[in-house]
Design a protein around this motif. Structure first.
Motif, short mmCIF file in Angstrom:
data_model
loop_
_atom_site.label_atom_id
_atom_site.label_comp_id
_atom_site.label_asym_id
_atom_site.label_seq_id
_atom_site.Cartn_x
_atom_site.Cartn_y
_atom_site.Cartn_z
N THR A 1 0.80 -1.22 0.00
CA THR A 1 0.00 0.00 0.00
C THR A 1 0.84 1.27 0.00
O THR A 1 0.31 2.35 -0.26
N GLY A 2 2.11 1.17 0.26
CA GLY A 2 2.99 2.33 0.24
C GLY A 2 3.43 2.72 -1.17
O GLY A 2 4.18 3.68 -1.35
N PRO B 1 7.58 6.90 2.26
CA PRO B 1 9.02 6.66 2.40
C PRO B 1 9.35 5.48 3.33
O PRO B 1 10.44 4.93 3.25
N ALA B 2 8.44 5.09 4.18
CA ALA B 2 8.68 3.94 5.05
C ALA B 2 8.56 2.62 4.28
O ALA B 2 8.99 1.58 4.76
N ALA B 3 8.00 2.66 3.06
CA ALA B 3 7.75 1.43 2.30
C ALA B 3 8.89 1.05 1.36
O ALA B 3 8.91 -0.05 0.83
N GLY B 4 9.82 1.97 1.12
CA GLY B 4 10.89 1.66 0.18
C GLY B 4 11.92 2.76 0.14
O GLY B 4 11.86 3.72 0.89
N ARG C 1 15.21 -2.66 2.61
CA ARG C 1 16.16 -1.55 2.51
C ARG C 1 15.67 -0.34 3.29
O ARG C 1 16.46 0.37 3.92
N ALA C 2 14.36 -0.09 3.26
CA ALA C 2 13.80 1.05 4.01
C ALA C 2 13.97 0.84 5.50
O ALA C 2 14.27 1.77 6.25
N GLU C 3 13.79 -0.40 5.96
CA GLU C 3 13.98 -0.72 7.39
C GLU C 3 15.42 -0.46 7.80
O GLU C 3 15.68 0.13 8.85
N ARG D 1 16.06 3.29 7.93
CA ARG D 1 15.47 3.91 9.12
C ARG D 1 16.29 3.57 10.35
O ARG D 1 16.52 4.42 11.21
N ALA D 2 16.72 2.33 10.48
CA ALA D 2 17.50 1.93 11.65
C ALA D 2 18.82 2.69 11.72
O ALA D 2 19.26 3.08 12.80
N VAL D 3 19.43 2.95 10.58
CA VAL D 3 20.70 3.68 10.55
C VAL D 3 20.47 5.14 10.88
O VAL D 3 21.29 5.77 11.55
#
Length: 92
Positions: A33-34, A57-60, A83-85, A88-90
């Motif tokens: 859905t993103g 932006p959280a989806a990819g 890759r998005a996860e 975000r973690a970085v």
């Protein structure tokens, strides 16, 4: 029946192919859905590649992902989510 072509004609798409592609498109849209997901159109008017544009932006990471099949697009979008996860973690 004789033909001047040295090769068999390409198979034509049937309603079953169209129904299957429509279901694949609906499933991709439901699962990702993103992204805005659609089929590209070739210069001859036939349907072409499978395309996803990023809305969330959280989806990819990549703004647009293009693949030649629904399975390849699904795999690419799963990779985009991973890759998005990581991104975000970085950044946190």
């Amino acid at each position: 029946m004789h033909t001047d072509r040295p090769y068999p004609a390409a198979p034509t798409h049937t309603a079953v192919d169209s129904d299957s592609a429509d279901k694949e498109l609906a499933n991709l849209r439901r699962d990702f859905t993103g992204h805005r997901i659609w089929r590209g159109v070739r210069s001859d008017g036939s349907l072409g590649d499978w395309v996803a544009s990023l809305h969330d932006p959280a989806a990819g990471v990549d703004p647009t992902v293009i693949q030649s099949s629904p399975a390849a697009l699904r795999e690419a979008l799963v990779n985009e989510a991973a890759r998005a996860e990581i991104k975000r973690a970085v950044n946190w």
